[in-house]
Every structure is written in C-alpha cells, then in structure tokens.
Design a protein around this motif. Structure first.
Motif, short mmCIF file in Angstrom:
data_model
loop_
_atom_site.label_atom_id
_atom_site.label_comp_id
_atom_site.label_asym_id
_atom_site.label_seq_id
_atom_site.Cartn_x
_atom_site.Cartn_y
_atom_site.Cartn_z
N GLU A 32 0.82 -1.21 0.00
CA GLU A 32 0.00 0.00 0.00
C GLU A 32 0.85 1.27 0.00
OE1 GLU A 32 -2.49 -3.24 1.17
OE2 GLU A 32 -0.71 -2.55 2.23
N ALA A 33 0.21 2.36 -0.34
CA ALA A 33 0.88 3.66 -0.28
C ALA A 33 0.86 4.20 1.15
CB ALA A 33 0.19 4.65 -1.21
N MET A 34 1.93 4.85 1.51
CA MET A 34 2.03 5.51 2.81
C MET A 34 2.53 6.93 2.59
SD MET A 34 3.63 2.52 5.23
CE MET A 34 3.20 3.38 6.75
N GLY A 35 2.28 7.78 3.58
CA GLY A 35 2.70 9.15 3.38
C GLY A 35 2.87 9.92 4.67
N CYS A 95 2.08 10.46 10.17
CA CYS A 95 2.25 9.33 9.27
C CYS A 95 0.87 8.80 8.91
CB CYS A 95 3.07 8.26 9.99
SG CYS A 95 3.22 6.68 9.15
N ALA A 96 0.69 8.39 7.66
CA ALA A 96 -0.60 7.88 7.23
C ALA A 96 -0.41 6.72 6.27
CB ALA A 96 -1.41 8.98 6.55
N ALA A 97 -1.38 5.82 6.27
CA ALA A 97 -1.36 4.68 5.36
C ALA A 97 -2.74 4.48 4.77
CB ALA A 97 -0.91 3.43 6.10
N ARG A 98 -2.79 4.01 3.56
CA ARG A 98 -4.09 3.79 2.91
C ARG A 98 -4.17 2.38 2.37
NH1 ARG A 98 -4.69 4.45 -2.59
NH2 ARG A 98 -6.85 4.97 -2.10
N LEU A 99 -5.38 1.91 2.21
CA LEU A 99 -5.63 0.56 1.69
C LEU A 99 -5.73 0.62 0.17
CD1 LEU A 99 -8.17 -0.63 4.40
CD2 LEU A 99 -5.72 -1.12 4.24
N GLY A 100 -4.62 0.99 -0.42
CA GLY A 100 -4.54 1.11 -1.86
C GLY A 100 -3.12 1.43 -2.25
N ALA A 101 -2.81 1.24 -3.52
CA ALA A 101 -1.42 1.37 -3.96
C ALA A 101 -1.05 2.76 -4.44
CB ALA A 101 -1.15 0.35 -5.06
N VAL A 102 -2.04 3.59 -4.72
CA VAL A 102 -1.79 4.89 -5.34
C VAL A 102 -1.61 5.96 -4.27
CG1 VAL A 102 -2.73 6.66 -6.89
CG2 VAL A 102 -3.11 4.23 -7.37
N THR A 105 -3.06 12.94 -2.32
CA THR A 105 -2.71 14.04 -1.43
C THR A 105 -3.84 14.39 -0.48
OG1 THR A 105 -3.47 15.71 -3.02
CG2 THR A 105 -1.16 15.02 -3.16
N ALA A 106 -5.03 13.90 -0.70
CA ALA A 106 -6.18 14.22 0.14
C ALA A 106 -6.20 13.37 1.40
CB ALA A 106 -7.48 14.02 -0.64
N THR A 107 -6.44 14.01 2.53
CA THR A 107 -6.43 13.29 3.80
C THR A 107 -7.50 12.20 3.85
OG1 THR A 107 -7.89 14.94 4.79
CG2 THR A 107 -5.52 15.26 5.08
N GLU A 108 -8.63 12.43 3.20
CA GLU A 108 -9.74 11.47 3.29
C GLU A 108 -9.44 10.16 2.56
OE1 GLU A 108 -10.01 14.57 2.20
OE2 GLU A 108 -11.07 14.67 0.28
N ARG A 109 -8.39 10.14 1.78
CA ARG A 109 -7.99 8.93 1.07
C ARG A 109 -7.20 7.96 1.94
NH1 ARG A 109 -10.04 7.60 -4.06
NH2 ARG A 109 -10.36 9.52 -5.26
N TYR A 110 -6.83 8.39 3.12
CA TYR A 110 -5.98 7.58 4.00
C TYR A 110 -6.81 6.98 5.12
CZ TYR A 110 -2.05 9.15 1.33
OH TYR A 110 -1.19 9.37 0.29
#
Length: 123
Positions: A32-35, A95-102, A105-110
């Motif tokens: 997954e993508a992290m940011g 730190c944030a992580a999302r259930l997706g690979a892309v 930049t939007a916080t709601e995507r994480y």
C-alpha cells in the motif's frame, strides 16, 4: 489493531535536519501507499510526501529537494529525512497509510493515522 507511531520530532534551528520515523503494527503495508502529512497551527492538514510500495514518490512542491521519503517494507517502517529546514516547516507531522497502492494528497484517502510528532524550526 493497526497502529502507526511517529518519532523523531523536536526543536531545530533553521537550516538543520531531522529524521522522522513511523512504525506500523497490526498489519503490514508492504503493498500500500504511505505518506507524511503536516498541520501547522491554524491551518489545515496538508500532504508532504508519499511513497508507493515499489518506491514511487510524490512531494509537496515546497519540500521537494529538501525532504526525502523512504520506507523499509521488511520492517514495516516509513521515514522522512528533512534537510534545510525552514521556520515555515514548523508543524505536527503525521504518518498515514491507505488501503490502496496509489499516492493521494487528500487526507480522506488515507485509512490509518498516527498521533503525530511535533517539529519546531526556529529562525
């Protein structure tokens, strides 16, 4: 239970460096993508840098060339090396992580967030 725990924040003079770390537990994010995001007093949380599982990166324009995001999938760790720090970099960094690979930049995507670590850059 998924947890993201940041560390490495502190007080630094302008021009100095800090390295933030984020330890993930409860599940792996190797696919997954992290940011990293930050929130300055009185401002909205903003995207700083993101990284895909395969090493693709994306940066906020104002930090590109000064900050470097990296990750160690084997250790479930995310890092942010911050060089040439400026007073305007002062913020709480998340730190944030999302259930997706892309990377988004939007916080709601994480989907997962750490509690934040404070960075203060003095002039």
């Amino acid at each position: 239970q998924v947890q993201l725990v940041e560390s490495g924040g502190g007080l630094v003079q302008a021009g100095g460096s800090l390295r933030l770390s984020c330890a993930a537990s409860g599940r792996t994010f190797s696919s997954e993508a992290m940011g990293w995001f930050r929130q300055a007093p009185g401002k909205e949380r903003e995207f700083v840098a993101g990284m895909t599982w395969s090493g693709g990166t994306r940066y906020l324009d104002s930090v590109r060339g000064r900050f470097t995001i990296s990750r160690d999938n084997a250790k479930n760790m995310l890092y942010l090396q911050m060089n040439s720090l400026k007073p305007e970099d002062t913020a709480v960094y998340y730190c944030a992580a999302r259930l997706g690979a892309v990377i988004y930049t939007a916080t709601e995507r994480y989907d997962y967030w750490g509690q934040g670590t404070r960075v203060t850059v003095s002039s």
